[in-house]
Design a protein around this motif. Sequence first.
Motif, PDB file in Angstrom:
ATOM      1  N   PHE A 115      96.465  11.155  60.589  1.00 53.63           N
ATOM      2  CA  PHE A 115      97.811  10.632  60.397  1.00 53.63           C
ATOM      3  C   PHE A 115      98.657  11.529  59.515  1.00 53.63           C
ATOM      4  O   PHE A 115      99.716  11.124  59.047  1.00 53.63           O
ATOM      5  N   GLY A 116      98.202  12.773  59.263  1.00 53.44           N
ATOM      6  CA  GLY A 116      99.027  13.784  58.623  1.00 53.44           C
ATOM      7  C   GLY A 116      99.004  13.823  57.112  1.00 53.44           C
ATOM      8  O   GLY A 116      99.860  14.451  56.508  1.00 53.44           O
ATOM      9  N   VAL A 117      98.063  13.153  56.486  1.00 54.17           N
ATOM     10  CA  VAL A 117      97.979  13.156  55.028  1.00 54.17           C
ATOM     11  C   VAL A 117      97.058  14.285  54.588  1.00 54.17           C
ATOM     12  O   VAL A 117      95.935  14.399  55.087  1.00 54.17           O
ATOM     13  N   TYR A 118      97.539  15.126  53.683  1.00 52.15           N
ATOM     14  CA  TYR A 118      96.738  16.210  53.131  1.00 52.15           C
ATOM     15  C   TYR A 118      96.118  15.748  51.823  1.00 52.15           C
ATOM     16  O   TYR A 118      96.754  15.028  51.052  1.00 52.15           O
TER      17      TYR A 118
ATOM     18  N   ARG B 280      85.568   8.347  57.849  1.00 52.35           N
ATOM     19  CA  ARG B 280      85.202   9.761  57.971  1.00 52.35           C
ATOM     20  C   ARG B 280      85.770  10.394  59.238  1.00 52.35           C
ATOM     21  O   ARG B 280      86.110  11.567  59.254  1.00 52.35           O
ATOM     22  N   GLN B 281      85.888   9.641  60.316  1.00 59.56           N
ATOM     23  CA  GLN B 281      86.377  10.191  61.571  1.00 59.56           C
ATOM     24  C   GLN B 281      87.877  10.466  61.560  1.00 59.56           C
ATOM     25  O   GLN B 281      88.390  11.091  62.483  1.00 59.56           O
ATOM     26  N   THR B 282      88.598  10.009  60.535  1.00 58.51           N
ATOM     27  CA  THR B 282      90.030  10.304  60.474  1.00 58.51           C
ATOM     28  C   THR B 282      90.309  11.695  59.933  1.00 58.51           C
ATOM     29  O   THR B 282      91.447  12.140  59.971  1.00 58.51           O
ATOM     30  N   ILE B 283      89.285  12.388  59.452  1.00 54.26           N
ATOM     31  CA  ILE B 283      89.470  13.758  58.980  1.00 54.26           C
ATOM     32  C   ILE B 283      89.658  14.638  60.217  1.00 54.26           C
ATOM     33  O   ILE B 283      88.736  14.803  61.025  1.00 54.26           O
ATOM     34  N   ALA B 284      90.849  15.195  60.379  1.00 54.44           N
ATOM     35  CA  ALA B 284      91.158  15.975  61.576  1.00 54.44           C
ATOM     36  C   ALA B 284      90.714  17.419  61.450  1.00 54.44           C
ATOM     37  O   ALA B 284      90.192  17.993  62.399  1.00 54.44           O
ATOM     38  N   ARG B 285      90.930  18.014  60.268  1.00 57.49           N
ATOM     39  CA  ARG B 285      90.543  19.410  60.097  1.00 57.49           C
ATOM     40  C   ARG B 285      90.481  19.773  58.628  1.00 57.49           C
ATOM     41  O   ARG B 285      91.092  19.120  57.783  1.00 57.49           O
ATOM     42  N   VAL B 286      89.751  20.829  58.353  1.00 61.33           N
ATOM     43  CA  VAL B 286      89.671  21.385  57.014  1.00 61.33           C
ATOM     44  C   VAL B 286      90.769  22.435  56.919  1.00 61.33           C
ATOM     45  O   VAL B 286      90.896  23.292  57.789  1.00 61.33           O
ATOM     46  N   VAL B 287      91.573  22.338  55.865  1.00 61.67           N
ATOM     47  CA  VAL B 287      92.749  23.192  55.727  1.00 61.67           C
ATOM     48  C   VAL B 287      92.448  24.328  54.765  1.00 61.67           C
ATOM     49  O   VAL B 287      91.945  24.106  53.668  1.00 61.67           O
TER      50      VAL B 287
ATOM     51  N   PHE C  13      97.810  25.080  54.137  1.00 55.91           N
ATOM     52  CA  PHE C  13      98.359  24.030  53.290  1.00 55.91           C
ATOM     53  C   PHE C  13      99.757  24.415  52.806  1.00 55.91           C
ATOM     54  O   PHE C  13     100.674  23.603  52.824  1.00 55.91           O
ATOM     55  N   GLU C  14      99.944  25.676  52.399  1.00 56.28           N
ATOM     56  CA  GLU C  14     101.256  26.139  51.943  1.00 56.28           C
ATOM     57  C   GLU C  14     102.259  26.147  53.084  1.00 56.28           C
ATOM     58  O   GLU C  14     103.420  25.785  52.902  1.00 56.28           O
ATOM     59  N   GLU C  15     101.834  26.542  54.288  1.00 58.26           N
ATOM     60  CA  GLU C  15     102.724  26.531  55.439  1.00 58.26           C
ATOM     61  C   GLU C  15     103.154  25.109  55.775  1.00 58.26           C
ATOM     62  O   GLU C  15     104.303  24.870  56.136  1.00 58.26           O
ATOM     63  N   ALA C  16     102.238  24.146  55.656  1.00 54.17           N
ATOM     64  CA  ALA C  16     102.571  22.753  55.936  1.00 54.17           C
ATOM     65  C   ALA C  16     103.572  22.223  54.911  1.00 54.17           C
ATOM     66  O   ALA C  16     104.480  21.468  55.251  1.00 54.17           O
ATOM     67  N   GLU C  17     103.415  22.613  53.645  1.00 51.45           N
ATOM     68  CA  GLU C  17     104.367  22.193  52.618  1.00 51.45           C
ATOM     69  C   GLU C  17     105.749  22.775  52.908  1.00 51.45           C
ATOM     70  O   GLU C  17     106.757  22.088  52.775  1.00 51.45           O
ATOM     71  N   GLU C  18     105.803  24.044  53.311  1.00 47.20           N
ATOM     72  CA  GLU C  18     107.081  24.665  53.627  1.00 47.20           C
ATOM     73  C   GLU C  18     107.729  23.989  54.819  1.00 47.20           C
ATOM     74  O   GLU C  18     108.942  23.768  54.842  1.00 47.20           O
ATOM     75  N   ALA C  19     106.944  23.633  55.827  1.00 47.99           N
ATOM     76  CA  ALA C  19     107.490  22.967  57.006  1.00 47.99           C
ATOM     77  C   ALA C  19     108.028  21.590  56.657  1.00 47.99           C
ATOM     78  O   ALA C  19     108.999  21.128  57.250  1.00 47.99           O
ATOM     79  N   ALA C  20     107.403  20.934  55.685  1.00 49.92           N
ATOM     80  CA  ALA C  20     107.854  19.605  55.275  1.00 49.92           C
ATOM     81  C   ALA C  20     109.037  19.666  54.319  1.00 49.92           C
ATOM     82  O   ALA C  20     109.617  18.650  53.962  1.00 49.92           O
TER      83      ALA C  20
END
Length: 129
Positions: A49-52, A79-86, A91-98
């Motif tokens: 659901f997009g939470v880091y 545990r199955q809601t973990i989509a990927r290891v960042v 992580f910095e790119e996601a912050e910039e996009a947000a």
Amino acid sequence: MPFGPFEIVMLAVLALLIFFMFRNSRKRQAQARELQSQVVAGAEVMTNFGVYGTILSIDDEENKVLLETVPGTILTVHRQTIARVVTPTEFEEAEEAAGVTAATDSDPEFGERLAADSDSTPESKKSDD
């Protein structure tokens, strides 16, 4: 009962479809195994659901993960809601996009007015009249 060309083509397409379904299933299983091996305490992750956040602990019996999103905020997720290891760069790119950026010394504080040209201020226009 002889098979015509249409039936042979249909059987070949069906066999090809089944082959690709099994192939994709194996790929997904391999990706899931790889992800589960990377999910350890201290890893930076993103949920479905997009939470880091950072994994604090993992309960294998109940399939629960304690995830710290910001300092002091801890979420309990399955545990199955973990989509990927960042990785840190992702992580910095996601912050910039947000639109989340770190404040610099040149940025004004909330409510602080910036110095503008004296010709463009309303007070200078009134005095010219």
